[in-house]
Design a protein around this motif. Sequence first.
Motif, PDB file in Angstrom:
ATOM      1  N   ILE A 135       0.886  -1.173   0.000  1.00 14.11           N
ATOM      2  CA  ILE A 135       0.000   0.000   0.000  1.00 14.11           C
ATOM      3  C   ILE A 135       0.919   1.216   0.000  1.00 14.11           C
ATOM      4  O   ILE A 135       1.463   1.611   1.032  1.00 14.11           O
ATOM      5  CB  ILE A 135      -0.935  -0.004   1.216  1.00 14.11           C
ATOM      6  N   ILE A 136       1.122   1.812  -1.183  1.00 12.98           N
ATOM      7  CA  ILE A 136       2.221   2.758  -1.403  1.00 12.98           C
ATOM      8  C   ILE A 136       1.677   4.151  -1.724  1.00 12.98           C
ATOM      9  O   ILE A 136       0.783   4.319  -2.548  1.00 12.98           O
ATOM     10  CB  ILE A 136       3.128   2.279  -2.568  1.00 12.98           C
ATOM     11  N   LYS A 137       2.247   5.150  -1.053  1.00 14.77           N
ATOM     12  CA  LYS A 137       1.936   6.557  -1.293  1.00 14.77           C
ATOM     13  C   LYS A 137       0.435   6.828  -1.284  1.00 14.77           C
ATOM     14  O   LYS A 137      -0.089   7.548  -2.147  1.00 14.77           O
ATOM     15  CB  LYS A 137       2.569   7.040  -2.608  1.00 14.77           C
ATOM     16  N   ILE A 157      -5.478 -11.014   7.091  1.00 18.78           N
ATOM     17  CA  ILE A 157      -5.167 -11.796   5.888  1.00 18.78           C
ATOM     18  C   ILE A 157      -4.306 -12.975   6.324  1.00 18.78           C
ATOM     19  O   ILE A 157      -3.155 -12.801   6.737  1.00 18.78           O
ATOM     20  CB  ILE A 157      -4.459 -10.927   4.832  1.00 18.78           C
ATOM     21  N   SER A 158      -4.826 -14.147   6.221  1.00 21.89           N
ATOM     22  CA  SER A 158      -4.290 -15.296   6.958  1.00 21.89           C
ATOM     23  C   SER A 158      -2.901 -15.738   6.514  1.00 21.89           C
ATOM     24  O   SER A 158      -2.148 -16.277   7.326  1.00 21.89           O
ATOM     25  CB  SER A 158      -5.257 -16.474   6.846  1.00 21.89           C
ATOM     26  N   LYS A 159      -2.541 -15.532   5.251  1.00 21.52           N
ATOM     27  CA  LYS A 159      -1.251 -16.023   4.746  1.00 21.52           C
ATOM     28  C   LYS A 159      -0.268 -14.886   4.448  1.00 21.52           C
ATOM     29  O   LYS A 159       0.792 -15.125   3.863  1.00 21.52           O
ATOM     30  CB  LYS A 159      -1.460 -16.862   3.483  1.00 21.52           C
ATOM     31  N   LEU A 160      -0.602 -13.678   4.837  1.00 20.29           N
ATOM     32  CA  LEU A 160       0.237 -12.528   4.515  1.00 20.29           C
ATOM     33  C   LEU A 160       1.594 -12.629   5.205  1.00 20.29           C
ATOM     34  O   LEU A 160       1.676 -12.827   6.421  1.00 20.29           O
ATOM     35  CB  LEU A 160      -0.459 -11.238   4.941  1.00 20.29           C
ATOM     36  N   ILE A 161       2.678 -12.506   4.422  1.00 28.43           N
ATOM     37  CA  ILE A 161       4.041 -12.605   4.947  1.00 28.43           C
ATOM     38  C   ILE A 161       4.760 -11.262   4.861  1.00 28.43           C
ATOM     39  O   ILE A 161       5.399 -10.824   5.823  1.00 28.43           O
ATOM     40  CB  ILE A 161       4.847 -13.669   4.170  1.00 28.43           C
ATOM     41  N   TYR A 162       4.611 -10.577   3.737  1.00 24.31           N
ATOM     42  CA  TYR A 162       5.332  -9.322   3.475  1.00 24.31           C
ATOM     43  C   TYR A 162       4.319  -8.197   3.314  1.00 24.31           C
ATOM     44  O   TYR A 162       3.406  -8.288   2.493  1.00 24.31           O
ATOM     45  CB  TYR A 162       6.180  -9.463   2.211  1.00 24.31           C
ATOM     46  N   CYS A 163       4.489  -7.125   4.086  1.00 22.91           N
ATOM     47  CA  CYS A 163       3.541  -6.008   4.040  1.00 22.91           C
ATOM     48  C   CYS A 163       4.300  -4.683   4.029  1.00 22.91           C
ATOM     49  O   CYS A 163       5.137  -4.433   4.897  1.00 22.91           O
ATOM     50  CB  CYS A 163       2.612  -6.070   5.250  1.00 22.91           C
ATOM     51  N   ASN A 164       3.991  -3.841   3.041  1.00 23.94           N
ATOM     52  CA  ASN A 164       4.594  -2.516   2.919  1.00 23.94           C
ATOM     53  C   ASN A 164       3.484  -1.478   3.009  1.00 23.94           C
ATOM     54  O   ASN A 164       2.642  -1.365   2.117  1.00 23.94           O
ATOM     55  CB  ASN A 164       5.341  -2.388   1.584  1.00 23.94           C
ATOM     56  N   LEU A 165       3.469  -0.738   4.125  1.00 22.49           N
ATOM     57  CA  LEU A 165       2.446   0.293   4.353  1.00 22.49           C
ATOM     58  C   LEU A 165       3.094   1.662   4.264  1.00 22.49           C
ATOM     59  O   LEU A 165       3.733   2.117   5.208  1.00 22.49           O
ATOM     60  CB  LEU A 165       1.801   0.110   5.729  1.00 22.49           C
ATOM     61  N   ILE A 189       7.181  -3.074   6.381  1.00 21.69           N
ATOM     62  CA  ILE A 189       7.751  -1.762   6.081  1.00 21.69           C
ATOM     63  C   ILE A 189       6.661  -0.718   6.275  1.00 21.69           C
ATOM     64  O   ILE A 189       5.580  -0.823   5.698  1.00 21.69           O
ATOM     65  CB  ILE A 189       8.274  -1.692   4.636  1.00 21.69           C
ATOM     66  N   MET A 190       6.926   0.277   7.102  1.00 27.27           N
ATOM     67  CA  MET A 190       5.999   1.408   7.266  1.00 27.27           C
ATOM     68  C   MET A 190       6.817   2.641   7.649  1.00 27.27           C
ATOM     69  O   MET A 190       6.591   3.260   8.692  1.00 27.27           O
ATOM     70  CB  MET A 190       4.918   1.098   8.296  1.00 27.27           C
ATOM     71  N   LYS A 191       7.746   3.006   6.775  1.00 28.24           N
ATOM     72  CA  LYS A 191       8.743   4.030   7.091  1.00 28.24           C
ATOM     73  C   LYS A 191       8.134   5.411   7.282  1.00 28.24           C
ATOM     74  O   LYS A 191       8.712   6.250   7.979  1.00 28.24           O
ATOM     75  CB  LYS A 191       9.816   4.074   6.000  1.00 28.24           C
ATOM     76  N   TYR A 214      10.880  -2.017   9.184  1.00 29.19           N
ATOM     77  CA  TYR A 214      11.385  -0.709   8.761  1.00 29.19           C
ATOM     78  C   TYR A 214      10.328   0.310   9.148  1.00 29.19           C
ATOM     79  O   TYR A 214       9.202   0.279   8.649  1.00 29.19           O
ATOM     80  CB  TYR A 214      11.623  -0.718   7.252  1.00 29.19           C
ATOM     81  N   THR A 215      10.660   1.219  10.067  1.00 28.74           N
ATOM     82  CA  THR A 215       9.678   2.183  10.535  1.00 28.74           C
ATOM     83  C   THR A 215      10.347   3.451  11.032  1.00 28.74           C
ATOM     84  O   THR A 215      11.582   3.566  11.020  1.00 28.74           O
ATOM     85  CB  THR A 215       8.807   1.567  11.655  1.00 28.74           C
ATOM     86  N   THR A 216       9.521   4.409  11.455  1.00 32.62           N
ATOM     87  CA  THR A 216       9.989   5.649  12.076  1.00 32.62           C
ATOM     88  C   THR A 216       9.534   5.660  13.531  1.00 32.62           C
ATOM     89  O   THR A 216       8.342   5.491  13.807  1.00 32.62           O
ATOM     90  CB  THR A 216       9.412   6.873  11.349  1.00 32.62           C
ATOM     91  N   ILE A 217      10.478   5.827  14.436  1.00 31.23           N
ATOM     92  CA  ILE A 217      10.171   5.931  15.856  1.00 31.23           C
ATOM     93  C   ILE A 217      10.294   7.391  16.275  1.00 31.23           C
ATOM     94  O   ILE A 217      11.338   8.012  16.092  1.00 31.23           O
ATOM     95  CB  ILE A 217      11.126   5.072  16.715  1.00 31.23           C
ATOM     96  N   SER A 218       9.212   7.932  16.824  1.00 31.73           N
ATOM     97  CA  SER A 218       9.214   9.307  17.308  1.00 31.73           C
ATOM     98  C   SER A 218       8.809   9.296  18.779  1.00 31.73           C
ATOM     99  O   SER A 218       7.666   8.985  19.113  1.00 31.73           O
ATOM    100  CB  SER A 218       8.234  10.157  16.490  1.00 31.73           C
TER     101      SER A 218
END
Length: 585
Positions: A135-137, A157-165, A189-191, A214-218
Motif C-alpha cells: 500500500i504505497i503513497k 489476511i491469513s497467509k500474509l508474509i510481506y507487508c509494505n504500508l 515496512i511502514m517508514k 522498517y519504521t519511524t520511531i518518534s
Amino acid sequence: MKFEDLPNELLLDLFEHFNLIYLLHAFNSLNSRFNKLVFIHFRHYRLNFQSISKYDFEYVCEHYFPLIVDRIISLYLSDNDETPHLPELFLSYGYTLDQFIYLQSLSLYSISSINILNQIIFQCRHLRQLTHLYIIKCYFHCEEKDNLFLMNNIWNISKLIYCNLDCFHPDNNVFIASTIISESIKYLIMKNIKCDLNNLSYLLQCTPHLRQLYTTISCQLQNEELRNIFSSIISLKLIYLGSIDSMKYLFQNLKNLSYLTLETSSIYLNGYEWEMFLIDILPQIKQFRFKMNFHIKHMNNQEEEVDILLNSFSTQFWLEIRQQYVRCDWISSAIIKDATLYTLPYAFEKFSYCDTTYSKSTCPNEIDFWSYGRVQTIKYVNNRLNLVKDFISFHAQFPNIYHLNLIFLFKNNISSVYPSLNQLTTLDISLNDQFDYSQLQDLLDRSTHLYSLCLSKLTNLHMELFQARSTSIRRLELIEKNGSDSRYFDDKECVALVNSSLGRQCEVLVICVQNQKTILDLTKNIINLRTLIIRCKNDKWNKTELSSNLDELVLWLHDHLPSTCLINRDMKHPCYVQIWIDCKQ
C-alpha cells in the motif's frame, strides 16, 4: 524459422516476459492455437495497471477478466496522475478481490480514499494465496476507527508474509496498532508512519513472528520504554526521532537484533560514545549501518570540528574490530550548519547535496568507497556558474540513479558529474533565467530510459524548451504541483508544445493554462495523450465546494469533452483537474 513455428513450451516461456496487456491484444483471436496458449495453458497472469489507457483498462475489464480472473497471481491498481480513479472504475464493473483466488501479490498505489482502500482490503481477508501486500503513497483523511478497520483487515489476511504500508494521514500520521494478531506477517515496512515505543509494543505483540521491520520511531518523552522483551526481530531499519535514553530502552528489549540500519536527526554521538553504545546495548549486533544528521556547533571552525569527530571513529574498535569506516559531509557556509555522518559503504536509497558540500572520511585511502550503489534518488542544488570545480572534495559516483532532482545554475558539462544515467526514469529540474538548454539536451541524450520529465520555475520560459528531443519520455510535468510557482501557458506556447517532439509523444501531461478552451485543444491535438492534469487560470473553484455538481469547470468539461472521458478534481491537489481520456493506443 517463423514465430508460429516455435514449440508451445518456448512460446509459454516467452509469454512470461511480455507485457500482459500487449500479449492479450496481440494473440487474442489470432487463431485457435494461440487462444488455447494464452487462455488455457498460460497459467500465471501478472496485471500491472500503473500506466494504462482508459480504453485498454475498460477492454480488459470487459473482455479478459472473465477469462483469466482465477489465474491472476499479481495485481497492481493505482489512483495517481497516470490512471486517476482507476480503483473506483475497477469496482464499478462488479469485480471483488475475493474472486482472485490465486492472487499472491497485491499493490495499491496512491489511493486517496480510505473507503475505497478499506473496501478492497476487506475483500482480501480470505485469499489463501495472498502473501505480499503493498500500500504505497496512499494519502487520505480518515477517522481513527477507519484506520483501525484497515489495520485489522490487513492483519486478518491469513497467509500474509510481506507487508509494505506507505500511507500518509495529514491529520495524524501516527501508527494505530491492530487488535488482531497475525501469525503470518514476518516482514513489515511502514517508514512514513510514526510509532512511539508504546505503539511499537502493541505492534510487536500483535505480530509475534515479525523478523524484519522498517519504521519511524518518534519519542516525545525523554524516558519512553518498550514494555516487553521481543525476540522475533532480527533485522531493523529505523528512522529514529527521540532521546538517547529511549533509544537504549528500545534496543535493550530487542534481544536477537542482528542487523541494524539507523538514521537519526535528534541525537549526536561521537565515535567513542557509539562504541560504548554497541558494546553495552547491542553486543550481539552483526551489521551496524547508520546515518547521523547533526548541526555543526562552531561555524568558524567547521573542518576542525569534523576532524575531531572523525578522530573518534579512528580507534581500534572501528578500524580493526569492526573494520568499518565513516564519512562526514558538511556544507561550507556561514549560515547553514547541516552536516551528516554515515558508515561506508553508504546504505541508504536517497542522497542530497549541494555545490558547497565538503567531505572527509576515516578511510586510509581517500579514493575508496566513492561508489554509492544503493542510492536511487538524488537531489542536487548548485548555485554557481562552474559545476565541475565544486567536486574537488566530493567524488561520489551514483551508478544506479532512478530519480534525479537538479536545482542548478551552471554552464559546464554535467556528464563529468553524472557519467551514467542509463537507469534514470524520472528527471526533475528547477530552471532559471540563465539555464543552458544544451545541458538539458545532453541529459536527455544520455538518459535512454527516461520516462518522466518535470520542469519547474518556468517564470521566464524560453522557446528552446520545445526543441528538446527524447525518444523515451512519455510524461511531461510543466509545473511542480507541490510548489508555489504557477506558470500558466498561453495559446502560443501550447501550440509550440503540441508541435514539439516531446509533445507529439506525450501520454501524460501536467500543465497550467490561461483558459479552458486550451484544455480542449490539448486533448484534441496531442495525439498520444491519455491523461491530462490541468490547472486553469480562470477556474472559479471554491475549496469549500468539492461536489462536482457545483464545480463550474468540471461541469463545463463534461459538456465539451466526450462522455467517455473520466473527469474529476484531484483529491490531493484540488486546484487541478484530472482528465483520463478514452483513447485507443
